[in-house]
Design a protein around this motif. Sequence first.
Motif, PDB file in Angstrom:
ATOM      1  N   LEU A 154      18.672 -28.673 -15.711  1.00  0.00           N
ATOM      2  CA  LEU A 154      18.728 -28.171 -17.081  1.00  0.00           C
ATOM      3  C   LEU A 154      18.150 -26.762 -17.095  1.00  0.00           C
ATOM      4  N   SER A 155      18.974 -25.801 -17.507  1.00  0.00           N
ATOM      5  CA  SER A 155      18.531 -24.412 -17.569  1.00  0.00           C
ATOM      6  C   SER A 155      18.617 -23.919 -19.003  1.00  0.00           C
ATOM      7  N   SER A 156      17.691 -23.054 -19.357  1.00  0.00           N
ATOM      8  CA  SER A 156      17.635 -22.516 -20.715  1.00  0.00           C
ATOM      9  C   SER A 156      17.537 -21.005 -20.663  1.00  0.00           C
ATOM     10  N   ARG A 157      18.395 -20.329 -21.429  1.00  0.00           N
ATOM     11  CA  ARG A 157      18.351 -18.853 -21.466  1.00  0.00           C
ATOM     12  C   ARG A 157      17.389 -18.359 -22.547  1.00  0.00           C
ATOM     13  N   GLY A 158      17.007 -19.234 -23.473  1.00  0.00           N
ATOM     14  CA  GLY A 158      15.986 -18.903 -24.456  1.00  0.00           C
ATOM     15  C   GLY A 158      16.422 -17.992 -25.583  1.00  0.00           C
ATOM     16  N   ILE A 159      17.718 -17.955 -25.906  1.00  0.00           N
ATOM     17  CA  ILE A 159      18.202 -17.078 -26.977  1.00  0.00           C
ATOM     18  C   ILE A 159      18.049 -17.781 -28.324  1.00  0.00           C
ATOM     19  N   ILE A 160      17.466 -17.095 -29.286  1.00  0.00           N
ATOM     20  CA  ILE A 160      17.188 -17.710 -30.584  1.00  0.00           C
ATOM     21  C   ILE A 160      18.415 -17.744 -31.483  1.00  0.00           C
ATOM     22  N   THR A 161      19.180 -16.646 -31.577  1.00  0.00           N
ATOM     23  CA  THR A 161      20.253 -16.570 -32.560  1.00  0.00           C
ATOM     24  C   THR A 161      21.634 -16.735 -31.937  1.00  0.00           C
ATOM     25  N   ALA A 162      22.537 -17.352 -32.729  1.00  0.00           N
ATOM     26  CA  ALA A 162      23.932 -17.461 -32.311  1.00  0.00           C
ATOM     27  C   ALA A 162      24.570 -16.083 -32.202  1.00  0.00           C
ATOM     28  N   ALA A 163      24.177 -15.174 -33.097  1.00  0.00           N
ATOM     29  CA  ALA A 163      24.750 -13.829 -33.069  1.00  0.00           C
ATOM     30  C   ALA A 163      24.506 -13.158 -31.721  1.00  0.00           C
ATOM     31  N   GLU A 164      23.305 -13.308 -31.163  1.00  0.00           N
ATOM     32  CA  GLU A 164      23.023 -12.701 -29.858  1.00  0.00           C
ATOM     33  C   GLU A 164      23.819 -13.384 -28.753  1.00  0.00           C
ATOM     34  N   VAL A 165      23.924 -14.711 -28.808  1.00  0.00           N
ATOM     35  CA  VAL A 165      24.723 -15.432 -27.807  1.00  0.00           C
ATOM     36  C   VAL A 165      26.155 -14.914 -27.803  1.00  0.00           C
ATOM     37  N   GLY A 166      26.680 -14.646 -28.996  1.00  0.00           N
ATOM     38  CA  GLY A 166      28.063 -14.203 -29.121  1.00  0.00           C
ATOM     39  C   GLY A 166      28.338 -12.841 -28.510  1.00  0.00           C
ATOM     40  N   THR A 167      27.292 -12.079 -28.194  1.00  0.00           N
ATOM     41  CA  THR A 167      27.501 -10.764 -27.579  1.00  0.00           C
ATOM     42  C   THR A 167      27.646 -10.830 -26.067  1.00  0.00           C
ATOM     43  N   LEU A 168      27.371 -11.987 -25.456  1.00  0.00           N
ATOM     44  CA  LEU A 168      27.472 -12.099 -23.994  1.00  0.00           C
ATOM     45  C   LEU A 168      28.931 -11.993 -23.573  1.00  0.00           C
ATOM     46  N   GLY A 169      29.201 -11.135 -22.613  1.00  0.00           N
ATOM     47  CA  GLY A 169      30.565 -10.907 -22.153  1.00  0.00           C
ATOM     48  C   GLY A 169      30.918 -11.686 -20.907  1.00  0.00           C
ATOM     49  N   ARG A 170      32.112 -11.433 -20.392  1.00  0.00           N
ATOM     50  CA  ARG A 170      32.655 -12.189 -19.265  1.00  0.00           C
ATOM     51  C   ARG A 170      31.706 -12.210 -18.065  1.00  0.00           C
ATOM     52  N   ASP A 171      31.256 -11.047 -17.627  1.00  0.00           N
ATOM     53  CA  ASP A 171      30.429 -10.998 -16.417  1.00  0.00           C
ATOM     54  C   ASP A 171      29.128 -11.761 -16.600  1.00  0.00           C
ATOM     55  N   GLU A 172      28.529 -11.633 -17.792  1.00  0.00           N
ATOM     56  CA  GLU A 172      27.280 -12.340 -18.062  1.00  0.00           C
ATOM     57  C   GLU A 172      27.492 -13.848 -18.102  1.00  0.00           C
ATOM     58  N   VAL A 173      28.607 -14.275 -18.672  1.00  0.00           N
ATOM     59  CA  VAL A 173      28.893 -15.709 -18.759  1.00  0.00           C
ATOM     60  C   VAL A 173      29.139 -16.285 -17.367  1.00  0.00           C
ATOM     61  N   LEU A 174      29.938 -15.587 -16.554  1.00  0.00           N
ATOM     62  CA  LEU A 174      30.208 -16.081 -15.205  1.00  0.00           C
ATOM     63  C   LEU A 174      28.949 -16.120 -14.352  1.00  0.00           C
ATOM     64  N   SER A 175      28.115 -15.088 -14.456  1.00  0.00           N
ATOM     65  CA  SER A 175      26.903 -15.071 -13.642  1.00  0.00           C
ATOM     66  C   SER A 175      25.897 -16.101 -14.132  1.00  0.00           C
ATOM     67  N   PHE A 176      25.824 -16.331 -15.435  1.00  0.00           N
ATOM     68  CA  PHE A 176      24.936 -17.358 -15.987  1.00  0.00           C
ATOM     69  C   PHE A 176      25.346 -18.737 -15.493  1.00  0.00           C
ATOM     70  N   ALA A 177      26.650 -18.989 -15.474  1.00  0.00           N
ATOM     71  CA  ALA A 177      27.147 -20.276 -14.980  1.00  0.00           C
ATOM     72  C   ALA A 177      26.818 -20.456 -13.503  1.00  0.00           C
ATOM     73  N   ALA A 178      27.129 -19.456 -12.706  1.00  0.00           N
ATOM     74  CA  ALA A 178      26.924 -19.561 -11.256  1.00  0.00           C
ATOM     75  C   ALA A 178      25.449 -19.726 -10.905  1.00  0.00           C
ATOM     76  N   ALA A 179      24.579 -19.053 -11.638  1.00  0.00           N
ATOM     77  CA  ALA A 179      23.148 -19.103 -11.333  1.00  0.00           C
ATOM     78  C   ALA A 179      22.517 -20.436 -11.699  1.00  0.00           C
ATOM     79  N   ASN A 180      23.179 -21.222 -12.542  1.00  0.00           N
ATOM     80  CA  ASN A 180      22.556 -22.442 -13.049  1.00  0.00           C
ATOM     81  C   ASN A 180      23.325 -23.708 -12.707  1.00  0.00           C
ATOM     82  N   ASP A 181      24.247 -23.617 -11.750  1.00  0.00           N
ATOM     83  CA  ASP A 181      24.932 -24.799 -11.232  1.00  0.00           C
ATOM     84  C   ASP A 181      24.002 -25.524 -10.254  1.00  0.00           C
TER      85      ASP A 181
END
Length: 253
Positions: A154-181
């Motif tokens: 279980l990994s947590s990025r610690g983001i409080i708002t949905a608005a901030e989550v929505g700014t994450l782009g392709r590279d950030e999403v792919l790297s976040f997934a790979a780092a937490n598998d």
Amino acid sequence: MEHPVPHTAGILYPGYSAEDDYPTLERLLGDDVRLPLVHTLMREDAHRVDALLDIGSEEVLADGARELLSRGVQSVIWACTSGSFVFGWRGAREQVEKLQAVTGLPTSSTSFAFVHAAARLGLRRVAVAATYPADVAAKFEDFLQAADLEVVRLSSRGIITAAEVGTLGRDEVLSFAAANDDDRADALLMPDTALHTAAWLDELEEELGKPVLTANQVSAWEALRLAGAQQARDGLGELFRSGTGGERSGSPD
């Protein structure tokens, strides 16, 4: 030439962050799918338990559902993972039941969509890459465990708002997934509907070499399952390639 009658699956979505995933999903799914979306009230944009309980409250969802019913929908999903699992298993069931009493249609939520999607793919052990703060992410783990899914990481990025989550782009999403598998996991789950993923589902799975279930993906899959759509579809990950199984039941016992 006759055009197929569209399956019309209604989306209740809190606030504004990654709602544009649904037009993307609609385009990728094809001409026989419609995913009309209504924004529900978000008095405070916060991944905090008290705010999430308000976001998923009976009155807020009922107001959104009544608007959605004018769109000719065949099913309804509350497309908010944290605004459903934060109520716990029993509370999330009651949330769906009360919403279904308003819609009169097959109805579910993203939290149960994850459970049904995992069952469809035969998953037993999963890793979770959550954008939420740790205390909220832990409640998602509790929900999955109630469905007899083992969370091996279980990994947590610690983001409080949905608005901030929505700014994450392709590279950030792919790297976040790979780092937490996790090698022990049958699949990776990314539970926030505020996170854009629809355009990169196949890329995510190619990167990890296993199924990846994301919140907007499973929400659309669940809503279409409840609307009676059974066709397997390419371009949206292993879940959509598997079809829906054809059963139209909502939240599980």
